[in-house]
Design a protein around this motif. Structure first.
Motif, mmCIF file in Angstrom:
data_model
loop_
_atom_site.group_PDB
_atom_site.id
_atom_site.type_symbol
_atom_site.label_atom_id
_atom_site.label_comp_id
_atom_site.label_asym_id
_atom_site.label_seq_id
_atom_site.Cartn_x
_atom_site.Cartn_y
_atom_site.Cartn_z
ATOM 1 N N LEU A 56 0.805 -1.234 0.000
ATOM 2 C CA LEU A 56 0.000 0.000 0.000
ATOM 3 C C LEU A 56 0.833 1.276 0.000
ATOM 4 C CD1 LEU A 56 -3.030 -0.957 2.289
ATOM 5 C CD2 LEU A 56 -2.713 -1.274 -0.168
ATOM 6 N N GLN A 57 2.149 1.149 0.292
ATOM 7 C CA GLN A 57 2.981 2.341 0.305
ATOM 8 C C GLN A 57 3.875 2.386 -0.938
ATOM 9 O OE1 GLN A 57 5.039 2.091 4.083
ATOM 10 N NE2 GLN A 57 3.107 1.999 5.197
ATOM 11 N N GLY A 58 4.319 3.592 -1.264
ATOM 12 C CA GLY A 58 5.270 3.732 -2.370
ATOM 13 C C GLY A 58 4.600 4.152 -3.662
ATOM 14 N N ASP A 59 5.425 4.178 -4.717
ATOM 15 C CA ASP A 59 4.930 4.648 -6.010
ATOM 16 C C ASP A 59 3.910 3.682 -6.594
ATOM 17 O OD1 ASP A 59 6.556 6.799 -5.805
ATOM 18 O OD2 ASP A 59 8.169 5.925 -7.037
ATOM 19 N N GLU A 60 3.012 4.235 -7.407
ATOM 20 C CA GLU A 60 1.953 3.435 -8.025
ATOM 21 C C GLU A 60 2.561 2.276 -8.823
ATOM 22 O OE1 GLU A 60 -1.188 1.785 -9.832
ATOM 23 O OE2 GLU A 60 0.190 2.804 -11.189
ATOM 24 N N ASP A 61 3.719 2.526 -9.488
ATOM 25 C CA ASP A 61 4.327 1.473 -10.326
ATOM 26 C C ASP A 61 5.431 0.712 -9.587
ATOM 27 O OD1 ASP A 61 6.222 3.401 -10.163
ATOM 28 O OD2 ASP A 61 6.534 3.620 -12.333
ATOM 29 N N ARG A 62 5.338 0.679 -8.276
ATOM 30 C CA ARG A 62 6.359 -0.015 -7.484
ATOM 31 C C ARG A 62 6.462 -1.501 -7.858
ATOM 32 N NH1 ARG A 62 6.460 -0.237 -0.795
ATOM 33 N NH2 ARG A 62 8.553 -1.105 -0.647
ATOM 34 N N TRP A 63 5.327 -2.125 -8.175
ATOM 35 C CA TRP A 63 5.299 -3.559 -8.495
ATOM 36 C C TRP A 63 4.699 -3.772 -9.873
ATOM 37 C CZ3 TRP A 63 8.055 -5.644 -4.857
ATOM 38 C CH2 TRP A 63 7.982 -5.160 -3.549
ATOM 39 N N THR A 64 5.137 -4.815 -10.554
ATOM 40 C CA THR A 64 4.429 -5.211 -11.781
ATOM 41 C C THR A 64 3.086 -5.796 -11.351
ATOM 42 O OG1 THR A 64 5.239 -7.487 -11.728
ATOM 43 C CG2 THR A 64 6.605 -5.861 -12.919
ATOM 44 N N PRO A 65 2.092 -5.873 -12.268
ATOM 45 C CA PRO A 65 0.809 -6.485 -11.891
ATOM 46 C C PRO A 65 0.992 -7.900 -11.337
ATOM 47 C CG PRO A 65 0.596 -5.359 -13.986
ATOM 48 C CD PRO A 65 2.064 -5.316 -13.639
ATOM 49 N N GLU A 66 1.918 -8.663 -11.922
ATOM 50 C CA GLU A 66 2.122 -10.046 -11.470
ATOM 51 C C GLU A 66 2.703 -10.066 -10.054
ATOM 52 O OE1 GLU A 66 3.066 -8.817 -14.397
ATOM 53 O OE2 GLU A 66 1.937 -10.015 -15.853
ATOM 54 N N ALA A 67 3.699 -9.189 -9.804
ATOM 55 C CA ALA A 67 4.318 -9.161 -8.466
ATOM 56 C C ALA A 67 3.288 -8.722 -7.429
ATOM 57 C CB ALA A 67 5.518 -8.213 -8.467
ATOM 58 N N ALA A 156 -4.866 9.112 -0.519
ATOM 59 C CA ALA A 156 -5.204 7.713 -0.825
ATOM 60 C C ALA A 156 -3.933 6.858 -0.847
ATOM 61 C CB ALA A 156 -5.901 7.640 -2.178
ATOM 62 N N ASP A 157 -4.099 5.507 -0.668
ATOM 63 C CA ASP A 157 -2.942 4.612 -0.765
ATOM 64 C C ASP A 157 -2.656 4.287 -2.231
ATOM 65 O OD1 ASP A 157 -4.499 2.301 -1.611
ATOM 66 O OD2 ASP A 157 -5.242 2.205 0.441
ATOM 67 N N ARG A 158 -1.605 3.462 -2.494
ATOM 68 C CA ARG A 158 -1.175 3.124 -3.858
ATOM 69 C C ARG A 158 -2.326 2.672 -4.743
ATOM 70 N NH1 ARG A 158 1.025 -1.500 -4.897
ATOM 71 N NH2 ARG A 158 1.640 -1.041 -7.002
ATOM 72 N N ILE A 159 -3.237 1.877 -4.154
ATOM 73 C CA ILE A 159 -4.286 1.289 -4.986
ATOM 74 C C ILE A 159 -5.531 2.177 -5.004
ATOM 75 C CG2 ILE A 159 -5.785 -0.741 -5.224
ATOM 76 C CD1 ILE A 159 -3.306 -2.380 -4.246
ATOM 77 N N GLY A 160 -5.855 2.759 -3.843
ATOM 78 C CA GLY A 160 -7.001 3.667 -3.785
ATOM 79 C C GLY A 160 -6.838 4.853 -4.717
ATOM 80 N N ALA A 161 -5.586 5.244 -4.989
ATOM 81 C CA ALA A 161 -5.331 6.431 -5.821
ATOM 82 C C ALA A 161 -5.508 6.166 -7.317
ATOM 83 C CB ALA A 161 -3.907 6.934 -5.557
ATOM 84 N N ARG A 162 -5.746 4.913 -7.704
ATOM 85 C CA ARG A 162 -5.928 4.630 -9.140
ATOM 86 C C ARG A 162 -7.198 5.313 -9.661
ATOM 87 N NH1 ARG A 162 -3.481 -1.558 -8.671
ATOM 88 N NH2 ARG A 162 -1.376 -0.765 -8.361
ATOM 89 N N ASP A 163 -7.271 5.489 -11.001
ATOM 90 C CA ASP A 163 -8.323 6.375 -11.538
ATOM 91 C C ASP A 163 -9.724 5.759 -11.456
ATOM 92 O OD1 ASP A 163 -8.703 4.668 -13.721
ATOM 93 O OD2 ASP A 163 -7.258 5.744 -14.951
ATOM 94 N N GLU A 164 -10.705 6.614 -11.790
ATOM 95 C CA GLU A 164 -12.110 6.216 -11.646
ATOM 96 C C GLU A 164 -12.453 5.012 -12.519
ATOM 97 O OE1 GLU A 164 -16.084 8.671 -12.154
ATOM 98 O OE2 GLU A 164 -14.582 9.788 -10.977
ATOM 99 N N GLY A 165 -11.809 4.930 -13.712
ATOM 100 C CA GLY A 165 -12.059 3.799 -14.608
ATOM 101 C C GLY A 165 -11.649 2.487 -13.955
ATOM 102 N N TYR A 166 -10.514 2.512 -13.251
ATOM 103 C CA TYR A 166 -10.035 1.311 -12.542
ATOM 104 C C TYR A 166 -11.062 0.902 -11.489
ATOM 105 C CZ TYR A 166 -6.803 -1.647 -9.773
ATOM 106 O OH TYR A 166 -6.220 -2.691 -9.089
#
Ligand code: Z5A
Length: 209
Positions: A56-67, A156-166
């Motif tokens: 939940l912490q760090g940059d939005e692209d900290r992990w690949t989707p698989e990781a 918001a956290d890393r995932i909560g901050a994703r856009d409305e479409g997500y």
């Protein structure tokens, strides 16, 4: 004889009221004399709480989707083995704020990974373990975001901050999952007052108590 417990998960978008309703349901079950364990994902055991911080912490692209999917599955495997299963074995009721359906909705439906991939990780990590009942709290994405923003002052956290479409894809996947498995899922309209929603949540689990 050990009392029979059960495992209930609460699902829905950020800000839908899961934590609030989990506390209310726990109090209602305790008032019936039941032992209740309140837990959450990602987290719920010391190892899984350590993974939560990575997720939940760090940059939005900290992990690949698989990781990201692997980290959620690893946290869940530890949570199931160390917290959920031992509680169920002693006859407690376990209430979890999110479980594997969140991975299917977020990393799968919204994140682009296949449901089969998420289910394969869950089969390996947690032997495919599923809740006895899953309550899906449904609230329009904008209302849920407004509730979460008011609570968090817009942080918001890393995932909560994703856009409305997500977040719209998350909501759509949750609705599909509920329609596909009506025996396990109950959907609850989360737009009423806290008391009104609590009454609907209780009604949605009463048959398995
Ligand atoms: N995630 C994932 O991607 N994959 C996974 O496998 C898992 C999770 C397990 C975890 O964030 C993030 O991880 C989450 C999904 C992702 N990110 N997103 N989005 P978290 O654990 O920090 O938070 P959350 O699970 O998203 O939930 P939340 O933000 O804590 O919201 P909530 O628990 O649903 O709502 P709440 O805290 O109970 O209520 C929000 C506010 O509204 C609060 O001020 C309440 O007082 C108020 N509220 C609640 N009910 C009402 C009603 N009925 N009326 C008015 N106001 C209300």
């Amino acid at each position: 004889m050990t009392a029979r417990g059960g495992f209930i998960s609460l699902e829905g978008g950020e800000g839908a009221g899961k934590s609030t309703q989990l506390r209310r349901l726990a109090a209602a079950l305790r008032a019936r004399g039941l032992e209740v364990v309140e837990t959450r994902e990602p987290g719920g055991s010391p190892g899984a709480e350590a993974i939560r911080a990575l997720l939940l912490q760090g940059d939005e692209d900290r992990w690949t989707p698989e990781a990201e999917a692997l980290l959620f599955a690893a946290a869940r495997a530890d949570h199931v083995a160390k917290t959920i299963k031992p509680a169920l074995e002693r006859g407690a009721w376990v209430l979890s704020d999110r479980f594997v359906d969140s991975s299917i909705a977020y990393q799968g439906g919204a994140g682009g990974l296949s449901r089969q991939a998420i289910r394969a990780l869950h089969d390996f990590g947690s032997h495919g373990f599923l809740p006895d009942r899953t309550i899906l709290l449904q609230l329009p994405v904008e209302s849920a975001a407004a509730r979460a923003d008011a609570r968090d002052n817009g942080a918001a956290d890393r995932i909560g901050a994703r856009d409305e479409g997500y977040h719209a894809k998350v909501a759509g996947t949750f609705a599909e999952l509920a329609a596909e498995d009506p025996a396990r899922f109950r959907t609850v309209d989360a737009s009423g007052s806290i008391d009104e929603v609590a009454a609907s949540v209780f009604a949605a689990v009463e048959d398995i108590l």
